[in-house]
Design an enzyme around this catalytic site. Structure first.
Site, mmCIF file in Angstrom:
data_model
loop_
_atom_site.group_PDB
_atom_site.id
_atom_site.type_symbol
_atom_site.label_atom_id
_atom_site.label_comp_id
_atom_site.label_asym_id
_atom_site.label_seq_id
_atom_site.Cartn_x
_atom_site.Cartn_y
_atom_site.Cartn_z
ATOM 1 N N ASP A 188 38.418 -43.567 73.229
ATOM 2 C CA ASP A 188 38.652 -44.958 73.635
ATOM 3 C C ASP A 188 40.123 -45.238 73.942
ATOM 4 O OD1 ASP A 188 35.992 -45.028 72.868
ATOM 5 O OD2 ASP A 188 36.385 -46.028 70.963
ATOM 6 N N PHE A 238 32.900 -41.744 77.887
ATOM 7 C CA PHE A 238 33.020 -42.803 76.893
ATOM 8 C C PHE A 238 34.117 -43.789 77.288
ATOM 9 C CE2 PHE A 238 30.944 -40.969 72.783
ATOM 10 C CZ PHE A 238 29.774 -40.723 73.471
ATOM 11 N N SER A 239 34.380 -44.730 76.407
ATOM 12 C CA SER A 239 35.203 -45.895 76.714
ATOM 13 C C SER A 239 36.645 -45.544 77.066
ATOM 14 C CB SER A 239 35.188 -46.871 75.546
ATOM 15 O OG SER A 239 33.916 -47.419 75.375
ATOM 16 N N ASP A 277 30.405 -51.141 75.324
ATOM 17 C CA ASP A 277 31.813 -51.535 75.356
ATOM 18 C C ASP A 277 32.362 -51.923 76.731
ATOM 19 O OD1 ASP A 277 31.361 -50.369 72.909
ATOM 20 O OD2 ASP A 277 32.919 -48.849 73.094
ATOM 21 N N GLN A 325 30.511 -49.456 79.467
ATOM 22 C CA GLN A 325 29.642 -48.348 79.092
ATOM 23 C C GLN A 325 28.223 -48.668 79.542
ATOM 24 O OE1 GLN A 325 30.820 -45.263 76.695
ATOM 25 N NE2 GLN A 325 31.899 -45.875 78.537
#
Length: 483
Positions: free
Chosen positions: A161, A94-95, A35, A51
């Site tokens: 996210d 994570f994103s 991502d 990522q």
């Protein structure tokens, strides 16, 4: 040595040669990319994070890779920005997203940690890091949006996210979540200081449609409407609009600011290609809304054996909402890198033919099919005696059909997909952006887009046009060169 130092040392030591990677699409120097993250403007430069797992070409503990540009086309690699080195993000950074906040560049991301329930589950929470455009420090208050801020019934395992923005003195953040009915939703939070966040509402949910968990939300105004981009998991095919699996969609409608809820009016696929996911946008200083996506698929990995990198981004695209249609086109800055034009106006194509000077693998090609007596018109590219990739226009069905069967792929993956033309005109306008291992097709001035990857030999650079009758066309071909 810290995990961040280790990642940067590895990246420098094992990076793939530039000649082995795309020419003007962002790809990792080594290892795995997924991502786009932190797509933002800060101190005169465009920043893109992503990522990143530098240590293999498969998904692994997530870091944040980092690059910058002054024009969305020519990118400079920077050191790795984040590594999973705190208890609250030990299972991955994570994103997330980024904003310019005074002199600071503020990153918000999902920290993942293993739960203590002994069932292999994880807890996902939102965290901040603050930096100067090159180095970033995680704040002491992390996680700034702990899972306990969620209402009952919201998943702490699927809470990720974050996309952040500022309106006046208030900061807002949306994050993907899953409710107790196992359906996707987008949760909205607000803050006065970036450190303390209050839950506000469910901005939108999937109402039992559009897949399950909603990843990578992005919310922004366009004209008198608002657009919510999400990337649903486990979609089911629905007519010609949605295909099976993961994809990115846009919900367009009215934003009810009293209830903090998006009143959905239409839902469309952003890009039905074989490789498009996790789209994220930013607003450029001149007001343009620019989108970039991950040009890959979770379910299809066609990277050749021995390649040191895996995954790339689309060309950044300008978004416009006109008469209910969300248009997307390559950023206009790409045009300044056009070289060696070949322009063929009002020529006749019949049978199979090649046009002198129209070949290559790093190109911007404009094709207008103006008139003729035919049923099918195709363009084959990345072609040699054994390989080609193809787009075929079926005039009666008003469809464009993609085929990479003969691209050298040796795995049981999707090689064919169709896209029904929505804005049918007498003249079909196609713009094909090629960059070594990818093709992005923009139809009728950007009313639709289709992204795909392939790995035919780089020496396969012929382009051939095929028509089962006679067509009169206009062709413009430009080589793209960054130097």
């Amino acid at each position: 040595m810290t995990l961040l130092e280790k990642a940067n040392e590895y990246q420098e030591k094992y990076r793939a040669d530039k000649s082995e990677r795309p020419e003007f699409h962002v790809a990792p120097p080594v290892g795995w990319m997924n991502d786009p993250n932190g797509f933002s403007f800060y101190k005169g430069k465009i920043h893109l994070f992503y990522q990143y797992h530098p240590y293999s070409t498969e998904w692994g503990p997530m870091h944040w890779g980092h690059c910058v540009s002054e024009d969305f086309v020519k990118w400079e690699e920077l050191p790795v920005a984040l590594a999973p080195d705190r208890p609250y993000d030990a299972a991955g950074c994570f994103s997330g997203s980024a904003i310019e906040d005074g002199d600071r560049h503020v990153l918000v991301y999902t920290g993942v940690m293993d739960s203590d329930e002994g069932d292999g589950s994880a807890i996902q929470q939102q965290c901040l890091a603050v930096g100067d455009g090159l180095r970033y420090e995680k704040v002491e208050e992390n996680p700034v949006v702990p899972w306990e801020r969620l209402p009952p019934g919201f998943s702490k395992e699927d809470f990720r996210d974050p996309k952040m923005w500022r309106e006046g003195d208030t900061y807002y953040l949306v994050a993907g979540n899953r409710n107790e009915r196992q359906q996707g939703q987008v949760a909205l939070f607000e803050s006065d200081n970036l450190r303390e966040w209050r839950y506000v509402s469910v901005l939108a949910d999937n109402q039992g449609k559009y897949g399950t968990m909603w990843e990578c939300p992005d919310f922004f105004p366009m004209g008198d409407k608002h657009v919510l981009i999400v990337s649903p998991m486990n979609m089911q095919a629905d007519g010609s609009e949605f295909h099976n699996g993961n994809q990115s969609i846009a919900l367009i409608g009215e934003y009810d600011r009293q209830r903090h809820h998006l009143r959905e009016e239409q839902v469309v696929a952003l890009d039905p290609g074989t490789d498009f996911y996790a789209a994220q946008t930013m607003q450029a200083p001149d007001g343009r809304r620019i989108m970039i996506g991950w040009m890959h698929s979770w379910d299809m990995d066609i990277k050749p054996a021995g390649q040191k990198w895996n995954g790339m981004m689309t060309i950044p695209r300008e978004l416009e909402l006109r008469e209910g249609t969300l248009y997307q086109n390559p950023v206009r800055e790409l045009e300044k890198y056009r070289k060696d034009p070949v322009i063929c106006d009002n020529i006749e194509i019949s049978g199979a033919c090649r046009v002198p000077g129209v070949k290559g693998r790093v190109l911007d090609v404009l094709l207008e099919i103006r008139e003729g007596d035919f049923e099918k018109f195709s363009v084959q590219f990345a072609k040699d005696s054994a390989h080609f990739v193809q787009f075929c226009y079926d005039r009666a069905a008003q469809e464009i059909r993609y085929d990479r069967t003969y691209s050298g792929v040796d795995r049981d993956v999707v090689c064919q997909r169709s896209m029904r033309i929505k804005k049918a005109e007498k003249t079909l306008k196609l713009r094909l952006i090629l960059d070594k291992f990818s093709a992005e097709l923009f139809v009728n001035d950007g009313a639709q887009a289709f992204s795909t990857t392939f790995f035919t030999p780089l020496e396969a650079e012929d382009i051939e046009f095929l028509c089962d009758g006679t067509a009169r066309v206009h062709i413009e071909k430009y080589r793209i060169a960054l130097d």
